[in-house]
Design a protein around this motif. Structure first.
Motif, PDB file in Angstrom:
ATOM      1  N   ALA A  44       0.841  -1.232   0.092  1.00  0.00           N
ATOM      2  CA  ALA A  44      -0.007   0.109  -0.009  1.00  0.00           C
ATOM      3  C   ALA A  44       0.860   1.334   0.052  1.00  0.00           C
ATOM      4  CB  ALA A  44      -0.905  -0.068   1.095  1.00  0.00           C
ATOM      5  N   GLY A  45       0.381   2.250  -0.843  1.00  0.00           N
ATOM      6  CA  GLY A  45       1.334   3.476  -0.842  1.00  0.00           C
ATOM      7  C   GLY A  45       2.332   3.427  -1.999  1.00  0.00           C
ATOM      8  N   ALA A  46       2.653   2.145  -2.612  1.00  0.00           N
ATOM      9  CA  ALA A  46       3.370   2.022  -3.488  1.00  0.00           C
ATOM     10  C   ALA A  46       3.070   2.768  -4.783  1.00  0.00           C
ATOM     11  CB  ALA A  46       3.916   0.658  -3.730  1.00  0.00           C
ATOM     12  N   GLU A  47       3.808   3.106  -5.943  1.00  0.00           N
ATOM     13  CA  GLU A  47       3.349   3.723  -7.257  1.00  0.00           C
ATOM     14  C   GLU A  47       3.564   2.553  -8.162  1.00  0.00           C
ATOM     15  OE1 GLU A  47       5.236   7.441  -8.243  1.00  0.00           O
ATOM     16  OE2 GLU A  47       4.040   8.373  -7.015  1.00  0.00           O
ATOM     17  N   ILE A  48       2.461   2.836  -9.083  1.00  0.00           N
ATOM     18  CA  ILE A  48       2.332   1.851 -10.226  1.00  0.00           C
ATOM     19  C   ILE A  48       2.610   2.885 -11.472  1.00  0.00           C
ATOM     20  CG2 ILE A  48       1.267   0.093 -11.793  1.00  0.00           C
ATOM     21  CD1 ILE A  48      -0.256  -0.900  -9.120  1.00  0.00           C
ATOM     22  N   HIS A  49       3.624   2.628 -12.307  1.00  0.00           N
ATOM     23  CA  HIS A  49       3.859   3.573 -13.607  1.00  0.00           C
ATOM     24  C   HIS A  49       3.203   3.037 -14.486  1.00  0.00           C
ATOM     25  CE1 HIS A  49       5.654   6.158 -15.898  1.00  0.00           C
ATOM     26  NE2 HIS A  49       5.861   5.658 -16.782  1.00  0.00           N
ATOM     27  N   LEU A  50       2.409   3.686 -15.207  1.00  0.00           N
ATOM     28  CA  LEU A  50       1.672   3.171 -16.681  1.00  0.00           C
ATOM     29  C   LEU A  50       2.067   4.150 -17.695  1.00  0.00           C
ATOM     30  CD1 LEU A  50      -1.936   2.612 -15.382  1.00  0.00           C
ATOM     31  CD2 LEU A  50      -0.585   1.060 -15.990  1.00  0.00           C
ATOM     32  N   GLU A  51       2.388   3.392 -18.912  1.00  0.00           N
ATOM     33  CA  GLU A  51       2.679   4.072 -20.173  1.00  0.00           C
ATOM     34  C   GLU A  51       1.506   3.577 -21.106  1.00  0.00           C
ATOM     35  OE1 GLU A  51       4.873   6.484 -21.594  1.00  0.00           O
ATOM     36  OE2 GLU A  51       6.055   6.334 -19.382  1.00  0.00           O
ATOM     37  N   MET A  52       0.636   4.522 -21.187  1.00  0.00           N
ATOM     38  CA  MET A  52      -0.800   3.850 -21.848  1.00  0.00           C
ATOM     39  C   MET A  52      -1.113   4.862 -22.949  1.00  0.00           C
ATOM     40  SD  MET A  52      -4.467   3.877 -19.549  1.00  0.00           S
ATOM     41  CE  MET A  52      -4.364   5.887 -19.203  1.00  0.00           C
ATOM     42  N   ARG A  53      -1.953   3.770 -23.846  1.00  0.00           N
ATOM     43  CA  ARG A  53      -2.422   4.399 -25.389  1.00  0.00           C
ATOM     44  C   ARG A  53      -3.722   3.896 -25.258  1.00  0.00           C
ATOM     45  NH1 ARG A  53       0.675   1.554 -29.565  1.00  0.00           N
ATOM     46  NH2 ARG A  53      -1.025   0.133 -29.409  1.00  0.00           N
ATOM     47  N   LEU A  54      -4.559   5.080 -25.353  1.00  0.00           N
ATOM     48  CA  LEU A  54      -6.001   4.809 -25.764  1.00  0.00           C
ATOM     49  C   LEU A  54      -6.344   4.846 -27.147  1.00  0.00           C
ATOM     50  CD1 LEU A  54      -7.518   6.941 -22.697  1.00  0.00           C
ATOM     51  CD2 LEU A  54      -6.927   4.737 -22.735  1.00  0.00           C
ATOM     52  N   GLU A  55      -7.063   4.098 -27.667  1.00  0.00           N
ATOM     53  CA  GLU A  55      -7.562   3.984 -29.026  1.00  0.00           C
ATOM     54  C   GLU A  55      -9.210   4.122 -29.195  1.00  0.00           C
ATOM     55  OE1 GLU A  55      -4.914   1.700 -31.939  1.00  0.00           O
ATOM     56  OE2 GLU A  55      -4.260   1.069 -29.856  1.00  0.00           O
ATOM     57  N   SER A  56      -9.652   4.890 -30.029  1.00  0.00           N
ATOM     58  CA  SER A  56     -11.044   4.830 -30.059  1.00  0.00           C
ATOM     59  C   SER A  56     -11.322   3.804 -30.944  1.00  0.00           C
ATOM     60  CB  SER A  56     -11.885   6.170 -30.629  1.00  0.00           C
ATOM     61  OG  SER A  56     -11.838   6.988 -29.462  1.00  0.00           O
ATOM     62  N   VAL A  57     -12.304   2.846 -30.884  1.00  0.00           N
ATOM     63  CA  VAL A  57     -12.689   1.840 -32.014  1.00  0.00           C
ATOM     64  C   VAL A  57     -14.351   2.038 -31.997  1.00  0.00           C
ATOM     65  CG1 VAL A  57     -10.620   0.345 -31.769  1.00  0.00           C
ATOM     66  CG2 VAL A  57     -12.706  -0.141 -30.147  1.00  0.00           C
ATOM     67  N   THR A  58     -14.804   1.087 -32.622  1.00  0.00           N
ATOM     68  CA  THR A  58     -16.396   1.165 -33.235  1.00  0.00           C
ATOM     69  C   THR A  58     -17.084   0.970 -31.742  1.00  0.00           C
ATOM     70  OG1 THR A  58     -15.957   0.616 -35.388  1.00  0.00           O
ATOM     71  CG2 THR A  58     -18.107   0.373 -34.390  1.00  0.00           C
ATOM     72  N   GLU A  59     -16.516  -0.171 -30.914  1.00  0.00           N
ATOM     73  CA  GLU A  59     -17.212  -0.637 -29.761  1.00  0.00           C
ATOM     74  C   GLU A  59     -16.975   0.026 -28.542  1.00  0.00           C
ATOM     75  OE1 GLU A  59     -15.059  -2.792 -31.416  1.00  0.00           O
ATOM     76  OE2 GLU A  59     -16.277  -3.757 -32.878  1.00  0.00           O
ATOM     77  N   GLY A  60     -15.929   0.793 -28.574  1.00  0.00           N
ATOM     78  CA  GLY A  60     -15.301   1.491 -27.307  1.00  0.00           C
ATOM     79  C   GLY A  60     -14.029   2.068 -27.286  1.00  0.00           C
ATOM     80  N   VAL A  61     -13.268   1.894 -26.161  1.00  0.00           N
ATOM     81  CA  VAL A  61     -11.856   2.496 -26.213  1.00  0.00           C
ATOM     82  C   VAL A  61     -11.045   1.247 -26.072  1.00  0.00           C
ATOM     83  CG1 VAL A  61     -10.234   3.840 -25.041  1.00  0.00           C
ATOM     84  CG2 VAL A  61     -12.803   4.631 -25.481  1.00  0.00           C
ATOM     85  N   LEU A  62      -9.990   1.030 -26.697  1.00  0.00           N
ATOM     86  CA  LEU A  62      -8.915   0.093 -26.518  1.00  0.00           C
ATOM     87  C   LEU A  62      -8.104   0.619 -25.518  1.00  0.00           C
ATOM     88  CD1 LEU A  62      -8.177  -2.955 -27.096  1.00  0.00           C
ATOM     89  CD2 LEU A  62      -6.965  -2.175 -29.084  1.00  0.00           C
ATOM     90  N   VAL A  63      -7.586  -0.019 -24.520  1.00  0.00           N
ATOM     91  CA  VAL A  63      -6.615   0.515 -23.655  1.00  0.00           C
ATOM     92  C   VAL A  63      -5.552  -0.624 -23.788  1.00  0.00           C
ATOM     93  CG1 VAL A  63      -5.909   0.942 -21.314  1.00  0.00           C
ATOM     94  CG2 VAL A  63      -8.239   1.530 -22.102  1.00  0.00           C
ATOM     95  N   SER A  64      -4.302  -0.067 -23.981  1.00  0.00           N
ATOM     96  CA  SER A  64      -3.083  -0.749 -24.089  1.00  0.00           C
ATOM     97  C   SER A  64      -2.038   0.071 -23.099  1.00  0.00           C
ATOM     98  CB  SER A  64      -2.396  -0.833 -25.440  1.00  0.00           C
ATOM     99  OG  SER A  64      -3.338  -1.347 -26.380  1.00  0.00           O
ATOM    100  N   ALA A  65      -1.474  -0.699 -22.241  1.00  0.00           N
ATOM    101  CA  ALA A  65      -0.385  -0.027 -21.501  1.00  0.00           C
ATOM    102  C   ALA A  65       0.639  -1.088 -20.900  1.00  0.00           C
ATOM    103  CB  ALA A  65      -1.128   0.390 -20.043  1.00  0.00           C
ATOM    104  N   GLU A  66       1.792  -0.336 -20.838  1.00  0.00           N
ATOM    105  CA  GLU A  66       3.052  -1.004 -20.098  1.00  0.00           C
ATOM    106  C   GLU A  66       2.922  -0.625 -18.715  1.00  0.00           C
ATOM    107  OE1 GLU A  66       5.212  -3.004 -21.365  1.00  0.00           O
ATOM    108  OE2 GLU A  66       4.472  -2.638 -23.550  1.00  0.00           O
ATOM    109  N   LEU A  67       2.968  -1.684 -17.830  1.00  0.00           N
ATOM    110  CA  LEU A  67       2.651  -1.603 -16.360  1.00  0.00           C
ATOM    111  C   LEU A  67       4.019  -1.828 -15.776  1.00  0.00           C
ATOM    112  CD1 LEU A  67      -0.215  -2.544 -14.245  1.00  0.00           C
ATOM    113  CD2 LEU A  67       1.982  -3.663 -13.844  1.00  0.00           C
TER     114      LEU A  67
END
Length: 194
Positions: A44-67
């Motif tokens: 608890a209290g630790a940080e999680i780093h995300l390099e995230m890309r959001l892409e709009s697609v027909t059905e919704g939003v595709l989330v791709s991330a390096e964690l």
């Protein structure tokens, strides 16, 4: 006070809702509670780093991330503290909230789509908000070892004295008395002449 689930919410208002649109983000999430198993976890209290890309697609939003995160735990053999770097890739589709059907044809199509989808497996957007909690938890827990070790060749602890084998010399031994004869150890020396 911020609720735990609010920490994982990401507002995607900058991303246009047209298929093919994309935005990239770099963010750190400070987790409010421990994520992991008994012997090793991201504290608890630790940080999680995300390099995230959001892409709009027909059905919704595709989330791709390096964690990336660091888990703390203890070696299962020698009980020394260990740290484990976790680097994991996640990819999830967040579906848009379904629009209310207006015509009979739209209602029929909406029922068919609802029948095809398993609600338990789908991640849904809440307006512009994306809740990253489930994919982050899954990625972290699945990347943690069940039996963490400080080194693959860790020999553990001596069962006789509890000292780490790596710090003992090769001649280290303990006198082992068979439990069946242990009661007779008090008789030693009774029949010896004085």
């Amino acid at each position: 006070m911020v609720r735990a689930s609010e920490v994982y919410l990401f507002n995607s208002y900058e991303l246009p809702r047209r298929a093919g649109e994309m935005k990239e983000y770099s963010l750190d999430i400070t987790i409010p509670e421990r994520i992991g198993i008994d012997v090793i976890a991201v504290p608890a209290g630790a940080e999680i780093h995300l390099e995230m890309r959001l892409e709009s697609v027909t059905e919704g939003v595709l989330v791709s991330a390096e964690l990336s995160a660091v888990a703390d735990g203890e070696c299962m053999r020698c009980l020394d503290p260990i740290q484990l770097q976790i680097d994991r890739r996640i990819q999830e589709l967040y579906r848009y909230a379904p629009e209310k059907p207006h015509t009979k044809t739209e209602r029929k199509r909406a029922r068919q789509v609802a029948d095809d989808l398993d609600d338990d497996d789908d991640l849904m957007m809440d307006g512009d908000f994306i809740n990253l909690e489930v994919p982050i938890r899954d990625a972290l827990v699945l990347d943690l070892p069940i039996n963490p070790l400080c080194a693959q060749d860790c020999a553990g602890l001596c069962p006789g004295c509890g000292v780490k084998w790596a710090s003992l010399d090769a001649a280290h031994t303990h006198e082992v008395i068979d439990a069946r004869w242990a009661g007779l150890s008090g008789l030693a020396g009774l029949n010896e002449p004085e």
